[in-house]
Design a protein around this motif. Sequence first.
Motif, PDB file in Angstrom:
ATOM      1  N   VAL A 300      45.195  23.855  54.519  1.00  0.00           N
ATOM      2  CA  VAL A 300      45.469  25.286  54.455  1.00  0.00           C
ATOM      3  C   VAL A 300      44.170  26.087  54.483  1.00  0.00           C
ATOM      4  N   LEU A 301      43.138  25.624  53.744  1.00  0.00           N
ATOM      5  CA  LEU A 301      41.861  26.349  53.763  1.00  0.00           C
ATOM      6  C   LEU A 301      41.276  26.389  55.159  1.00  0.00           C
ATOM      7  N   GLU A 302      41.335  25.265  55.856  1.00  0.00           N
ATOM      8  CA  GLU A 302      40.843  25.250  57.231  1.00  0.00           C
ATOM      9  C   GLU A 302      41.668  26.190  58.099  1.00  0.00           C
ATOM     10  N   GLN A 303      42.976  26.189  57.903  1.00  0.00           N
ATOM     11  CA  GLN A 303      43.834  27.045  58.720  1.00  0.00           C
ATOM     12  C   GLN A 303      43.487  28.527  58.564  1.00  0.00           C
ATOM     13  N   VAL A 304      43.201  28.955  57.324  1.00  0.00           N
ATOM     14  CA  VAL A 304      42.962  30.391  57.126  1.00  0.00           C
ATOM     15  C   VAL A 304      41.489  30.788  57.263  1.00  0.00           C
TER      16      VAL A 304
ATOM     17  N   ALA B 231      48.500  29.941  57.964  1.00  0.00           N
ATOM     18  CA  ALA B 231      49.137  29.133  56.917  1.00  0.00           C
ATOM     19  C   ALA B 231      50.541  29.634  56.576  1.00  0.00           C
ATOM     20  N   ALA B 232      50.712  30.972  56.611  1.00  0.00           N
ATOM     21  CA  ALA B 232      52.007  31.535  56.229  1.00  0.00           C
ATOM     22  C   ALA B 232      52.883  31.718  57.469  1.00  0.00           C
ATOM     23  N   ARG B 233      54.110  31.294  57.364  1.00  0.00           N
ATOM     24  CA  ARG B 233      55.047  31.403  58.482  1.00  0.00           C
ATOM     25  C   ARG B 233      55.316  32.879  58.784  1.00  0.00           C
ATOM     26  N   ASN B 234      55.348  33.215  60.057  1.00  0.00           N
ATOM     27  CA  ASN B 234      55.580  34.595  60.489  1.00  0.00           C
ATOM     28  C   ASN B 234      57.037  34.747  60.959  1.00  0.00           C
TER      29      ASN B 234
END
Lengths: 468, 468
Positions: A300-304, B231-234
């Motif tokens: 998640v950290l990499e994703q954001v 990370a968060a679904r849209n």
Amino acid sequence: MSAPSAEKLAAVLDHIDAHLDASVERLFDLIRIPSVSTDPAYAEDCRRTAVWLAEDLKAIGFDASVRPTVGHPMVVGHADASTGPHVLFYGHYDVQPVDPLPLWNSDPFEPTLVPQENGDTWIVARGASDDKGQLMTFVEACRAWKAVTGSLPVRVSMLFEGEEESGSKSLAPFLDEAGEELKADIMLVCDTDMWDDKTPAITTMLRGIVQEELTIRCASRDLHSGMFGNAARNPLQVLSDAIATLRAPDGSVTLDGFYDGVRPLPGEVEERWKRLPFDQKGFLNDIGLSIPAGETGYSVLEQVWARPSCEINGMWGGYTGDGFKTVIPAEAHAKISFRLVAGQDPEKIRAAFRDHVRAHVPADCSVAFAVHGGSSATVMPIDSPLLQKALGALSEEWQCEAAVAGTGGSIPIATVFKDRLGMDSLLVGFAKFDNRIHSPNEKYDMSSFHKGIRSWARILAAFAGRQP
Amino acid sequence: MSAPSAEKLAAVLDHIDAHLDASVERLFDLIRIPSVSTDPAYAEDCRRTAVWLAEDLKAIGFDASVRPTVGHPMVVGHADASTGPHVLFYGHYDVQPVDPLPLWNSDPFEPTLVPQENGDTWIVARGASDDKGQLMTFVEACRAWKAVTGSLPVRVSMLFEGEEESGSKSLAPFLDEAGEELKADIMLVCDTDMWDDKTPAITTMLRGIVQEELTIRCASRDLHSGMFGNAARNPLQVLSDAIATLRAPDGSVTLDGFYDGVRPLPGEVEERWKRLPFDQKGFLNDIGLSIPAGETGYSVLEQVWARPSCEINGMWGGYTGDGFKTVIPAEAHAKISFRLVAGQDPEKIRAAFRDHVRAHVPADCSVAFAVHGGSSATVMPIDSPLLQKALGALSEEWQCEAAVAGTGGSIPIATVFKDRLGMDSLLVGFAKFDNRIHSPNEKYDMSSFHKGIRSWARILAAFAGRQP
């Protein structure tokens, strides 16, 4: 002066501890001027704040002045030093409006000390954290160095802006005019958060952004879906078709060449992120989710922080009121943005996006695009010597490994200085996640203020070459 | 009476021609009562209109009465006949509001005759076409039969409603109460258009509809796309993904079992449609398009009349104002409808749609559905004897082959009678495409009125079994 000794640094830190009350009093004086930049009624207060800051810098020995702009004035100050790099510290003296006023427990412009169960004390006021409290941590660190040693360990310039909370419209013109005067080896900014209550953080990666608005037009007017349904193209269907193909099933963005230039995370950064106390599950649970939506195989950290994204920020068309209307709309609209990482070219991404959408629009329909800005990502290399020195200084002060963080968002000031003056930014902040900036009862922890001043004192020494 | 002879029909038609002026005068009297149903200020006028109609039916020899409802009253009349089927004629006596009044060239409730270059004359007034003029074509046909022969060729009942333009809220309760009294072999409705200026039309296929509204929820609140993007679904992405899969590349709808029960067009209907003077290219060009969007292999007429559709009628979520906001919304919304054809079960389609959407919603997100109504398609078999007789009568009057039309839209009255009383509807109208119903300067062509009366006179005779 030459690189300061450990003894001198110790004396400066002692001085900071011994004179904390006076530092707090100065911060209170600064807070008491209601420098709300967005409301013209406070224009004179903004000017008074700039004057207060320029006078305070002069008192420390800076060559400081208030510089007029078409908006609220800038404050610029310089203090030479015989050794070390040249740093430019940026802060903003303007604050957000205070409404809704009834939700405040005390006068927003009369700072109030509120003791906490954990032994800390909150300074409650508008601007206590954002950005007067954070700004003054750096000023007080400079004051202590001057008081104890008569000089600063490195050459320091300062720039305080009065329009950060209202669009920074004077900043770019001011940099056009004063860019050479302000150009330094690095920009220091104190407007960010700690990693957590005990762990300081330096933000080194800022994602860039490309913002697009598009309008798909099919029929020349809204149509009755009974009369025309099936035969007439539906722009909401066309738009959905185009958007559905922006992400692959593995969460990656499908635009042609989207990942060109994107490099893997440097090993040291990856290792540091793995060591960070980050609760991926809790992060998602806090927002009501449990499944990371980005590329599979990335945390998640990499994703954001480290991976580029594509987000649908708004979408509309047809009938959106109560009840039902069987319309085939003539137009459909969307606002779509891409967060970029280092190596991606905003204009190439924009062009690839437009090509992608055009390929989904039938020959008898059309699409129009409107630009809503774009900027490259900025990243400070993990092996930058100044970054490594700052990390070392923070780790000493806080007695733990300082976090090297990314931020998924863009920080305009960093992008402006990178684009205009080629300067990297080191973002070190002592605010906490619960500081309620922009909200009623904004606060700054006394420990943030006190250890923030000590942190900057150590960072300045480290920049000058002091060996740990 | 027994089936009428050709001589009797000829005498009736002559009577209609000879007494047209009196028929026009009666229509004018009816138009002059401003029966705007949606505005309570006209409630007494609506009641007066109902009384006028009941009195007029009594004058012809009907057993007629005004029937109170919680809204505007109904008018019901019956006239027996010794032969033939029992027909129920439906019309509505209420009219649309007249605003914007300044756009009218004459008083909306003072019918004005406006001669046209083609030799026809327009009757300009609110309700001239919709539906007072059309309604009176049938009443005048009955009057002529009674005047010439003393009776009607078939048993006739009439139902006039006063709330068609404002939601027909009293209709269903009234049918619950008076259904048995009104049940007949077929319902006749005069509220539709001719195919073109010279070609009469009977509408035999009405598409049904399923209307759904859905809300997809992902995060528990709106999020900053920098902090959470990737990370968060849209939900707008989820919604687009679901919508994009509703149609296959060949234009067909992909819902599981969507085409179950859909039968090919009967050969006679297909042949008739091919013979219709329909400009497919012009139809699309009129709305700024050129490529039919429905299933490949079907003509535009088939697509809008005989094939079921899926339309996105509205879609919204996120930031839709000026400028840009990098938000990941918590929710996304859509209004989606399906036009149905004979053989499709609305509730099965609804369930298949919901299953389809649910299959696209990630496990940590949710979807909620709201029902906005649904109804089956209705179709009158092309080999129905009454339909064939009506087609023959129309073709004789207009000296061309009458069109057998579909309509892509739903006509609520037809669905209500089909569902409640199992009655098929024969929709025969003499309005023209340019009649400006619901708009300023509504008009009805004198030829529509005159030949409309003659057409009904012939249809009644044909129903009674007169051989051509």
